[in-house]
Design a protein around this motif. Structure first.
Motif, PDB file in Angstrom:
ATOM      1  N   TYR A 130       0.809  -1.214   0.000  1.00 35.22           N
ATOM      2  CA  TYR A 130       0.000   0.000   0.000  1.00 35.22           C
ATOM      3  C   TYR A 130       0.849   1.274   0.000  1.00 35.22           C
ATOM      4  O   TYR A 130       0.605   2.190  -0.778  1.00 35.22           O
ATOM      5  N   HIS A 131       1.854   1.339   0.863  1.00 37.49           N
ATOM      6  CA  HIS A 131       2.654   2.564   0.929  1.00 37.49           C
ATOM      7  C   HIS A 131       3.471   2.763  -0.334  1.00 37.49           C
ATOM      8  O   HIS A 131       3.712   3.900  -0.762  1.00 37.49           O
ATOM      9  N   ARG A 132       3.886   1.650  -0.952  1.00 35.83           N
ATOM     10  CA  ARG A 132       4.607   1.758  -2.224  1.00 35.83           C
ATOM     11  C   ARG A 132       3.668   2.230  -3.337  1.00 35.83           C
ATOM     12  O   ARG A 132       4.080   2.974  -4.239  1.00 35.83           O
ATOM     13  N   ALA A 133       2.416   1.798  -3.289  1.00 36.03           N
ATOM     14  CA  ALA A 133       1.438   2.268  -4.270  1.00 36.03           C
ATOM     15  C   ALA A 133       1.220   3.773  -4.129  1.00 36.03           C
ATOM     16  O   ALA A 133       1.110   4.484  -5.137  1.00 36.03           O
TER      17      ALA A 133
ATOM     18  N   ASP B 151       8.818  -3.217   5.250  1.00 36.15           N
ATOM     19  CA  ASP B 151       7.860  -2.724   4.262  1.00 36.15           C
ATOM     20  C   ASP B 151       6.422  -3.043   4.688  1.00 36.15           C
ATOM     21  O   ASP B 151       5.524  -2.215   4.521  1.00 36.15           O
ATOM     22  N   LEU B 152       6.216  -4.227   5.219  1.00 39.55           N
ATOM     23  CA  LEU B 152       4.873  -4.589   5.663  1.00 39.55           C
ATOM     24  C   LEU B 152       4.401  -3.695   6.805  1.00 39.55           C
ATOM     25  O   LEU B 152       3.229  -3.294   6.849  1.00 39.55           O
ATOM     26  N   GLU B 153       5.296  -3.364   7.714  1.00 37.47           N
ATOM     27  CA  GLU B 153       4.908  -2.490   8.813  1.00 37.47           C
ATOM     28  C   GLU B 153       4.520  -1.105   8.297  1.00 37.47           C
ATOM     29  O   GLU B 153       3.514  -0.522   8.731  1.00 37.47           O
ATOM     30  N   LEU B 154       5.297  -0.581   7.360  1.00 35.64           N
ATOM     31  CA  LEU B 154       4.971   0.715   6.776  1.00 35.64           C
ATOM     32  C   LEU B 154       3.649   0.653   6.000  1.00 35.64           C
ATOM     33  O   LEU B 154       2.836   1.584   6.049  1.00 35.64           O
ATOM     34  N   ALA B 155       3.444  -0.445   5.294  1.00 34.85           N
ATOM     35  CA  ALA B 155       2.192  -0.608   4.555  1.00 34.85           C
ATOM     36  C   ALA B 155       1.007  -0.660   5.504  1.00 34.85           C
ATOM     37  O   ALA B 155      -0.033  -0.037   5.260  1.00 34.85           O
ATOM     38  N   ALA B 156       1.159  -1.403   6.599  1.00 34.86           N
ATOM     39  CA  ALA B 156       0.068  -1.525   7.572  1.00 34.86           C
ATOM     40  C   ALA B 156      -0.273  -0.173   8.182  1.00 34.86           C
ATOM     41  O   ALA B 156      -1.454   0.171   8.329  1.00 34.86           O
ATOM     42  N   ARG B 157       0.742   0.603   8.514  1.00 34.94           N
ATOM     43  CA  ARG B 157       0.496   1.931   9.086  1.00 34.94           C
ATOM     44  C   ARG B 157      -0.253   2.817   8.093  1.00 34.94           C
ATOM     45  O   ARG B 157      -1.187   3.545   8.464  1.00 34.94           O
ATOM     46  N   ALA B 158       0.143   2.775   6.834  1.00 32.97           N
ATOM     47  CA  ALA B 158      -0.514   3.590   5.815  1.00 32.97           C
ATOM     48  C   ALA B 158      -1.961   3.141   5.606  1.00 32.97           C
ATOM     49  O   ALA B 158      -2.860   3.979   5.434  1.00 32.97           O
ATOM     50  N   MET B 159      -2.196   1.841   5.612  1.00 33.53           N
ATOM     51  CA  MET B 159      -3.554   1.328   5.446  1.00 33.53           C
ATOM     52  C   MET B 159      -4.431   1.709   6.623  1.00 33.53           C
ATOM     53  O   MET B 159      -5.577   2.150   6.463  1.00 33.53           O
ATOM     54  N   GLN B 160      -3.898   1.561   7.830  1.00 36.12           N
ATOM     55  CA  GLN B 160      -4.665   1.921   9.018  1.00 36.12           C
ATOM     56  C   GLN B 160      -4.985   3.408   9.048  1.00 36.12           C
ATOM     57  O   GLN B 160      -6.081   3.814   9.446  1.00 36.12           O
ATOM     58  N   ALA B 161      -4.055   4.239   8.587  1.00 41.03           N
ATOM     59  CA  ALA B 161      -4.295   5.683   8.531  1.00 41.03           C
ATOM     60  C   ALA B 161      -5.418   6.025   7.569  1.00 41.03           C
ATOM     61  O   ALA B 161      -6.094   7.053   7.737  1.00 41.03           O
ATOM     62  N   ASP B 162      -5.641   5.155   6.570  1.00 40.27           N
ATOM     63  CA  ASP B 162      -6.724   5.372   5.611  1.00 40.27           C
ATOM     64  C   ASP B 162      -7.991   4.613   5.988  1.00 40.27           C
ATOM     65  O   ASP B 162      -8.908   4.467   5.172  1.00 40.27           O
ATOM     66  N   GLY B 163      -8.041   4.105   7.219  1.00 41.64           N
ATOM     67  CA  GLY B 163      -9.257   3.461   7.700  1.00 41.64           C
ATOM     68  C   GLY B 163      -9.421   2.011   7.301  1.00 41.64           C
ATOM     69  O   GLY B 163     -10.511   1.443   7.477  1.00 41.64           O
ATOM     70  N   LEU B 164      -8.368   1.388   6.767  1.00 46.05           N
ATOM     71  CA  LEU B 164      -8.423  -0.035   6.416  1.00 46.05           C
ATOM     72  C   LEU B 164      -8.035  -0.856   7.645  1.00 46.05           C
ATOM     73  O   LEU B 164      -6.919  -0.718   8.159  1.00 46.05           O
ATOM     74  N   GLU B 165      -8.934  -1.685   8.113  1.00 45.88           N
ATOM     75  CA  GLU B 165      -8.763  -2.353   9.397  1.00 45.88           C
ATOM     76  C   GLU B 165      -7.932  -3.626   9.266  1.00 45.88           C
ATOM     77  O   GLU B 165      -8.412  -4.747   9.453  1.00 45.88           O
ATOM     78  N   VAL B 166      -6.655  -3.440   8.939  1.00 46.50           N
ATOM     79  CA  VAL B 166      -5.726  -4.560   8.871  1.00 46.50           C
ATOM     80  C   VAL B 166      -5.029  -4.706  10.219  1.00 46.50           C
ATOM     81  O   VAL B 166      -5.012  -3.778  11.030  1.00 46.50           O
ATOM     82  N   GLU B 167      -4.450  -5.870  10.427  1.00 49.53           N
ATOM     83  CA  GLU B 167      -3.673  -6.117  11.648  1.00 49.53           C
ATOM     84  C   GLU B 167      -2.238  -6.443  11.247  1.00 49.53           C
ATOM     85  O   GLU B 167      -2.008  -7.294  10.386  1.00 49.53           O
ATOM     86  N   PHE B 168      -1.294  -5.775  11.871  1.00 44.19           N
ATOM     87  CA  PHE B 168       0.122  -6.061  11.622  1.00 44.19           C
ATOM     88  C   PHE B 168       0.632  -7.021  12.678  1.00 44.19           C
ATOM     89  O   PHE B 168       0.442  -6.809  13.881  1.00 44.19           O
ATOM     90  N   HIS B 169       1.267  -8.100  12.228  1.00 46.65           N
ATOM     91  CA  HIS B 169       1.895  -9.074  13.123  1.00 46.65           C
ATOM     92  C   HIS B 169       3.407  -8.899  13.025  1.00 46.65           C
ATOM     93  O   HIS B 169       3.985  -9.076  11.945  1.00 46.65           O
ATOM     94  N   SER B 170       4.046  -8.571  14.105  1.00 41.80           N
ATOM     95  CA  SER B 170       5.499  -8.360  14.093  1.00 41.80           C
ATOM     96  C   SER B 170       6.272  -9.671  14.111  1.00 41.80           C
ATOM     97  O   SER B 170       7.500  -9.671  13.969  1.00 41.80           O
TER      98      SER B 170
ATOM     99  N   GLU C   7      -2.481  -8.972   8.216  1.00 39.08           N
ATOM    100  CA  GLU C   7      -3.690  -9.781   8.111  1.00 39.08           C
ATOM    101  C   GLU C   7      -4.831  -8.920   7.573  1.00 39.08           C
ATOM    102  O   GLU C   7      -5.129  -7.859   8.115  1.00 39.08           O
ATOM    103  N   GLN C   8      -5.451  -9.391   6.480  1.00 38.08           N
ATOM    104  CA  GLN C   8      -6.611  -8.729   5.891  1.00 38.08           C
ATOM    105  C   GLN C   8      -7.802  -9.677   6.032  1.00 38.08           C
ATOM    106  O   GLN C   8      -8.013 -10.550   5.179  1.00 38.08           O
ATOM    107  N   PRO C   9      -8.594  -9.532   7.092  1.00 37.91           N
ATOM    108  CA  PRO C   9      -9.619 -10.539   7.403  1.00 37.91           C
ATOM    109  C   PRO C   9     -10.773 -10.596   6.415  1.00 37.91           C
ATOM    110  O   PRO C   9     -11.496 -11.592   6.378  1.00 37.91           O
TER     111      PRO C   9
END
Length: 395
Positions: A84-87, A138-157, A170-172
């Protein structure tokens, strides 16, 4: 009217028609809206054109859903083939949000088509998994960007699968489908007529309201034509050369597992170059291997499997799923259509304003196909602007 000009690419076309098979005196058929290609997107276009009041005919060189539409992994993963953040960096924030919404709309449409039918589909979610520490960042940055846009993903470290991955998103809401069944049901819902086993070899538009399409069985005269030929578009018109790059994808599947619960989601890792799931009859499916063999898999419409890629898949099976003892029972390949900028193409052919196209899905037809198809039909019938999908962006 003169003889048609042969327009297919000369680069190893599998869609040539000899003079013995068709000498341009085939029966003439007048049709309203002709769709070329009976895959996922072609059947979606047929559906939306019918909803717009058109009488739809589909012509197909094989039969319904026998190309890449039923040779994929059946993933309904939201988004593009980039994180997402790369997009956002590549396409801009508004465009990225628009494309993710288009993907969500596409999945909602597939679910409506499958509802109340025998199409096997499940909302099992997905995991975007990191194969390295760099990909984990990259996944952590993507998750943060998605969450900032209201996409309810979960990041697993850490690795939720405990199979040696570094992190995950995780995209449920994502899911899995039996893709052949989905396309068959979509074709049925469209109400379109099908002319199967019918190779196309030329297209002409000499009048403002008529397109002549030369195929092995018929010469069609159509008011509107939509090309839904994805990777095979380079064999239809030279316009697509360099704009749609045929790219092979390969899979394997095991015998039914003793314990199919070892993987209850769609897994997608190494920046999308590897992917895996269990099938509805309990087999483990693994796809990918192209990253290590790009020259071999690039710019080809040959859908045979190759030893180098299958060796990568075998090694991945042993490395990530050592508890799977069942043998591999099937291997196959399909041909995707990639574009230079990673986005689908919607437009009309130069000099042929009544010939539209919806192609170049970058391996994400299940993610974007319905939304793109709907925009393409609106463009062809109503001259609506397809927005970020506009093919002229590559000119």
């Amino acid at each position: 009217m003169g003889r048609p000009c042969f327009i297919a690419s000369l680069r190893g076309s599998s869609m040539t028609v000899s003079i013995w098979q068709a000498d341009d005196t085939q029966p003439l058929r007048e049709v309203d809206f002709l769709v070329v290609g009976a895959g996922l997107v072609g059947c979606a276009v047929a559906y939306f054109a019918a909803q717009a009041g058109r009488q739809v005919t589909i012509t197909e060189m094989r039969d319904v859903a026998l190309g890449a539409s039923s040779r994929n992994a059946g993933f309904m993963i939201t988004g593009l083939d980039t994180y997402y953040h790369r997009a956002i960096e590549r396409y801009g924030h508004e465009t990225t949000r628009e494309l993710w919404q288009l993907s969500a709309q596409t999945h909602a449409f597939w679910r409506r088509i499958a509802a109340g039918t025998d199409v096997r589909m499940t909302q099992c979610g997905s995991l975007l998994l990191a194969e390295s520490a760099e990909e984990a960042r990259d996944l952590e940055l993507a998750a943060r960007a998605m969450q900032a846009d209201g996409l309810e993903v979960e990041f697993h470290s850490t690795d939720p699968l405990r199979r040696g991955y570094f992190a995950a998103i995780e995209q449920p809401w994502d899911g899995a489908v039996q893709p052949y069944e989905l396309v068959q049901q979509l074709y049925k819902a469209s109400g379109a007529e099908l002319v199967a086993n019918n190779e196309l070899y030329a297209i002409r538009q000499e009048r403002p309201d008529v397109v002549t399409v030369y195929t092995r069985q018929y010469r069609f005269e159509a008011r509107h034509v939509m090309l839904c030929t994805n990777a095979y578009s380079v064999h239809i018109d030279p316009y697509f050369i360099g704009r749609v790059i045929p790219t092979r994808a390969q899979c394997l599947v095991t015998a039914p597992l003793k314990d199919p619960s070892i993987l209850n989601t769609c897994g997608y890792s190494d920046y999308g170059f590897m992917y895996y799931r269990t099938t509805f009859d309990g087999r483990l499916l693994i796809g990918g291997g192209r990253k290590q063999n790009k020259p071999l898999e690039h710019d080809t419409t040959d859908d045979r499997v190759t030893d180098p890629v299958q060796r990568v898949l075998d090694a991945y099976l042993r490395a990530k799923f050592p508890d799977v003892e069942e043998p591999v029972e099937r291997r196959w390949a399909g041909i995707m259509g990639f574009t230079p900028d990673g986005l689908p193409l919607v437009g009309t052919l130069p000099g042929k304003p009544n010939v539209g196209f919806a192609v170049g899905f970058n391996g994400h037809g299940l993610a974007l196909g319905a939304g793109v198809a709907e925009r393409a039909v609106d463009m062809l019938l109503n001259r609506a602007d397809p927005g970020v999908l506009r093919a002229s962006r590559l000119d």
